[in-house]
Motif scaffolding. Structure first.
Motif, PDB file in Angstrom:
ATOM      1  N   MET A   1     -56.216 -79.223   0.798  1.00  0.00           N
ATOM      2  CA  MET A   1     -56.327 -78.254  -0.295  1.00  0.00           C
ATOM      3  C   MET A   1     -57.733 -78.288  -0.892  1.00  0.00           C
ATOM      4  O   MET A   1     -58.304 -77.238  -1.214  1.00  0.00           O
ATOM      5  CB  MET A   1     -55.279 -78.570  -1.367  1.00  0.00           C
ATOM      6  CG  MET A   1     -55.138 -77.469  -2.382  1.00  0.00           C
ATOM      7  SD  MET A   1     -53.633 -77.638  -3.324  1.00  0.00           S
ATOM      8  CE  MET A   1     -53.849 -76.289  -4.486  1.00  0.00           C
TER       9      MET A   1
ATOM     10  N   ILE B   1     -56.114 -66.555  -2.483  1.00  0.00           N
ATOM     11  CA  ILE B   1     -55.337 -67.376  -3.413  1.00  0.00           C
ATOM     12  C   ILE B   1     -54.833 -68.619  -2.692  1.00  0.00           C
ATOM     13  O   ILE B   1     -54.478 -68.571  -1.511  1.00  0.00           O
ATOM     14  CB  ILE B   1     -54.187 -66.555  -4.035  1.00  0.00           C
ATOM     15  CG1 ILE B   1     -53.572 -67.315  -5.200  1.00  0.00           C
ATOM     16  CG2 ILE B   1     -53.124 -66.201  -3.026  1.00  0.00           C
ATOM     17  CD1 ILE B   1     -52.639 -66.448  -6.023  1.00  0.00           C
ATOM     18  N   LEU B   2     -54.856 -69.726  -3.423  1.00  0.00           N
ATOM     19  CA  LEU B   2     -54.460 -71.012  -2.867  1.00  0.00           C
ATOM     20  C   LEU B   2     -53.205 -71.454  -3.610  1.00  0.00           C
ATOM     21  O   LEU B   2     -53.170 -71.407  -4.839  1.00  0.00           O
ATOM     22  CB  LEU B   2     -55.615 -71.984  -3.129  1.00  0.00           C
ATOM     23  CG  LEU B   2     -55.676 -73.326  -2.443  1.00  0.00           C
ATOM     24  CD1 LEU B   2     -55.528 -73.197  -0.937  1.00  0.00           C
ATOM     25  CD2 LEU B   2     -57.017 -73.999  -2.777  1.00  0.00           C
ATOM     26  N   THR B   3     -52.181 -71.848  -2.882  1.00  0.00           N
ATOM     27  CA  THR B   3     -50.955 -72.248  -3.567  1.00  0.00           C
ATOM     28  C   THR B   3     -50.264 -73.407  -2.840  1.00  0.00           C
ATOM     29  O   THR B   3     -50.733 -73.859  -1.802  1.00  0.00           O
ATOM     30  CB  THR B   3     -50.025 -71.025  -3.760  1.00  0.00           C
ATOM     31  OG1 THR B   3     -48.925 -71.404  -4.569  1.00  0.00           O
ATOM     32  CG2 THR B   3     -49.521 -70.480  -2.446  1.00  0.00           C
ATOM     33  N   ASN B   4     -49.172 -73.881  -3.426  1.00  0.00           N
ATOM     34  CA  ASN B   4     -48.432 -75.023  -2.875  1.00  0.00           C
ATOM     35  C   ASN B   4     -47.009 -74.626  -2.534  1.00  0.00           C
ATOM     36  O   ASN B   4     -46.465 -73.725  -3.149  1.00  0.00           O
ATOM     37  CB  ASN B   4     -48.262 -76.118  -3.945  1.00  0.00           C
ATOM     38  CG  ASN B   4     -49.520 -76.890  -4.201  1.00  0.00           C
ATOM     39  OD1 ASN B   4     -50.479 -76.746  -3.466  1.00  0.00           O
ATOM     40  ND2 ASN B   4     -49.503 -77.703  -5.235  1.00  0.00           N
ATOM     41  N   SER B   5     -46.401 -75.362  -1.620  1.00  0.00           N
ATOM     42  CA  SER B   5     -44.953 -75.237  -1.450  1.00  0.00           C
ATOM     43  C   SER B   5     -44.413 -76.624  -1.136  1.00  0.00           C
ATOM     44  O   SER B   5     -45.173 -77.582  -1.058  1.00  0.00           O
ATOM     45  CB  SER B   5     -44.621 -74.258  -0.327  1.00  0.00           C
ATOM     46  OG  SER B   5     -44.956 -74.837   0.905  1.00  0.00           O
TER      47      SER B   5
END
Lengths: 181, 128
Positions: free
Chosen positions: B48, B64-68
């Motif tokens: 990340m 856009i940078l995101t988490n799961s």
């Protein structure tokens, strides 16, 4: 997990998966009493009493994608190795994980990169508020995304310039506390 | 304690006012880093960081940078999913810093899937 910051990220992500809108992280490096305390609190859906009783069993997990849940068990192991403990409290709403360790214990894992942990949490979950309170000796650093969000209006928390600002602030704050060099 | 300056936040807000790219949700690409226990232990946070550094260095505003969470293929972590607008999402496995840089360059910016690192393309496979 190599260091404590990864454990903290893991537990906080659990809270987010449990529907939390607010994650509180407290790291208290009490140098006088040689006691390190980490508290991660969320306002997610909490746990049933039955689940709470078994939560530190690695073969207990809420996940449907796999049948083992190692996160809390590994954190507990890290705490026990450093003369500490891990406790989970949950009363139906939210969960609180409290971890203690003897700060100077030779087997205490290093703090690790708390800047990356907090940034990953905020950027990866821009609708979740994070309060990060880090105390070391007599110093304290607090980051509260609720205050920042109020100023930003409809600019998202994971907007690149906001993330850069957060990164600078976190790094400076933890440098002042001598948490990082 | 250093405070986040209200002026800095206001400046960002003013600069972005009127730029519909944000409010319309029109991102060129979304990068999801899987952050289950398995992903975190395998290095997801550093992956990340690579995306964050690249986005910041090039002043990109529409990625856009995101988490799961855990996707169930723990042995293949760190995993990421790249969604480029109007294309099917692609899952990448065993991502490290170097692979992340290449995926950012070629897929996120260039729109071309890095087939060597993708989970599966075109044929049945066992996820072991």
């Amino acid at each position: 997990m190599e260091d404590l910051s990864l454990h903290i990220l893991d537990v906080a992500e659990n809270g987010i998966r449990a529907g939390a809108t607010l994650i509180n992280i407290l790291v208290d490096e009490n140098l006088e009493d040689d006691l390190l305390t980490i508290v991660i609190k969320d306002n997610g859906k909490g746990m049933s009493a039955e689940f709470l009783n078994n939560v530190l069993d690695p073969f207990v997990t809420t996940r449907t994608t796999r049948r083992v849940g190692l996160g809390l068990s590994m954190f507990q192991q890290s705490a026990l190795e450093a003369e500490g403990n891990l406790e989970v409290q949950s009363t139906g709403v939210g969960t609180k994980v409290t971890v203690t360790m003897r700060n100077s214990h030779i087997d205490r894992k290093p703090m690790g990169d708390m800047v990356s942990t907090v940034l990953a949490l905020i950027e990866g979950n821009p609708n979740v508020d994070v309060v990060y309170d880090h105390r070391r000796g007599h110093g304290e650093y607090v980051l509260d995304t609720r205050e920042i969000r109020a100023e930003l209006g409809d600019i998202p928390m994971n907007f690149p310039q906001v993330v850069s600002l957060l990164q600078c602030n976190l790094s400076e704050g933890l440098k002042e506390l001598n948490v990082i060099s | 304690m250093p405070r986040i300056s209200i002026d800095d936040l206001k400046r960002i807000k003013e600069e972005q006012t009127g730029k519909m790219i944000l409010r319309g949700g029109q991102f060129r690409a979304k990068v999801t880093v899987h952050m289950g226990t398995c992903g975190i232990a395998a290095g997801a946070r550093e992956v990340m960081n690579v995306f964050r550094e690249n986005i910041a260095a090039r002043e990109i505003q529409d990625v856009i940078l995101t988490n799961s969470g855990c996707a169930g293929l723990c042995a293949k972590e760190p995993m990421i999913t790249v969604e480029v607008v109007n294309s099917a999402p692609v899952k990448y496995i065993l991502v490290d810093k170097e692979k992340a840089r290449k995926i950012f360059e070629e897929h996120v910016l260039g729109g071309k899937v890095v087939e060597d690192y993708a989970l599966a393309i075109g044929s049945e496979t066992m996820a072991t």
